[in-house]
Design an enzyme around this catalytic site. Sequence first.
Site, PDB file in Angstrom:
ATOM      1  N   GLU A 116       0.825  -1.213   0.000  1.00 29.43           N
ATOM      2  CA  GLU A 116       0.000   0.000   0.000  1.00 29.43           C
ATOM      3  C   GLU A 116       0.858   1.260   0.000  1.00 29.43           C
ATOM      4  O   GLU A 116       0.360   2.347   0.286  1.00 29.43           O
ATOM      5  CB  GLU A 116      -0.946   0.020   1.208  1.00 29.43           C
ATOM      6  N   HIS A 140      -2.549   1.991   8.409  1.00 25.19           N
ATOM      7  CA  HIS A 140      -3.639   1.198   7.825  1.00 25.19           C
ATOM      8  C   HIS A 140      -3.813  -0.084   8.635  1.00 25.19           C
ATOM      9  O   HIS A 140      -2.827  -0.781   8.897  1.00 25.19           O
ATOM     10  CB  HIS A 140      -3.313   0.868   6.369  1.00 25.19           C
ATOM     11  N   HIS A 142      -6.892  -3.398   9.950  1.00 26.09           N
ATOM     12  CA  HIS A 142      -8.112  -4.145   9.616  1.00 26.09           C
ATOM     13  C   HIS A 142      -8.951  -4.373  10.879  1.00 26.09           C
ATOM     14  O   HIS A 142      -9.136  -5.522  11.296  1.00 26.09           O
ATOM     15  CB  HIS A 142      -7.751  -5.502   9.001  1.00 26.09           C
ATOM     16  N   GLU A 170     -16.750  11.207  23.276  1.00 31.69           N
ATOM     17  CA  GLU A 170     -15.465  11.781  22.865  1.00 31.69           C
ATOM     18  C   GLU A 170     -15.333  11.935  21.347  1.00 31.69           C
ATOM     19  O   GLU A 170     -14.473  12.684  20.877  1.00 31.69           O
ATOM     20  CB  GLU A 170     -14.321  10.869  23.334  1.00 31.69           C
ATOM     21  N   HIS A 211     -12.694  -3.878   4.098  1.00 32.05           N
ATOM     22  CA  HIS A 211     -11.230  -4.020   4.139  1.00 32.05           C
ATOM     23  C   HIS A 211     -10.629  -3.454   5.429  1.00 32.05           C
ATOM     24  O   HIS A 211      -9.964  -4.174   6.155  1.00 32.05           O
ATOM     25  CB  HIS A 211     -10.619  -3.344   2.898  1.00 32.05           C
TER      26      HIS A 211
HETATM   27  O1  2HA Z   1      -0.495  -5.342   4.021  1.00 29.05           O
HETATM   28  O2  2HA Z   1      -3.351  -4.744   4.491  1.00 29.05           O
HETATM   29  O3  2HA Z   1      -4.147  -3.704   2.217  1.00 29.05           O
HETATM   30  C1  2HA Z   1      -1.619  -6.012   3.592  1.00 29.05           C
HETATM   31  C2  2HA Z   1      -2.767  -5.100   3.500  1.00 29.05           C
HETATM   32  C3  2HA Z   1      -3.120  -4.624   2.179  1.00 29.05           C
HETATM   33 ZN    ZN Z   2      -5.255  -3.892   4.154  1.00 27.34          ZN
END
Ligand code: 2HA
Ligand code: ZN
Length: 273
Positions: A116, A140, A142, A170, A211
């Site tokens: 990414e 990033h 998940h 908050e 995602h």
């Molecule tokens: O690194 O999260 O979006 C793997 C991921 C790709």
């Molecule tokens: Zn990801």
Amino acid sequence: MAVLESEVLKGFVRLCDDGWQQGWHERNGGNLTYRMTDAEVEECKPDFKYDKPWVNMGVKAENLAGEYFMATGTGKYFRNMSLDPEANICIVEINAEGDSYRIVWGLKNGGGPTSEFPSHYLNHSVKAAQTNGASRVIYHAHPVNIIALTFVLPLNHETFSKILWQSMTECPIVYPNGVGVVEWMIPGGAEIALRTSELMKRFDIVVWAHHGMFVTGNDFDLAFGLMHTVEKSAEIYIRMLSTGLPMLQTIPEDKLAECAAAYGCKLDESLLK
Ligand code: 2HA
Ligand code: ZN
């Protein structure tokens, strides 16, 4: 040993460990990048090697030319970052055109920065310009609950922002600009990178449907805290729904802006229309 002993690497690894412990990083899920300060680059430079080839990123940002980024490696597990940072993390230098990187430290067993990286890079470009250089972290992850909500809520900024603001007091203070939402897209390429960076002009948080989430912050604490807060509000909303009981009351919509203002923040009220 300059990099391994640096505070910046310790902070980077700590965020990775914290994210792993939250359950946001199954397998090699998620990625982190950090735009280093000049002082951090100077401190780490004794370990840098300039013998790797330049790699074109498919995206370009002139305002990041010559910058150095610390990045998780593609295919690497957050779970392993603290065990062997030099095998799982790299530092890259950006070229003078702002369209290519080369690895100057780390990933000692081979590999490249996160898949990414184009998204991170364009988000850094937008945020660095917007904050006069203050914003340094793109993260990033998940997280379960925010992903779950992308199956049951309409995928628009207004719905997500309002529901998440109302799920915990908050929230309008921590993220008064709300939450941007991107419909499902193929991860890892220039298209989702451009889309996300467009939204980063308005938001510090972008949800990728089915995602995960992208957040930005000036430092590791702020970026991690933002991810944590948004995910917690999503969890509260889902737990509330899971009771099966009717919702009898919530934070009044017309008080959200007042709540933010009480702490010196300006809520983006256009998201309430
Ligand atoms: O690194 O999260 O979006 C793997 C991921 C790709
Ligand atoms: Zn990801």
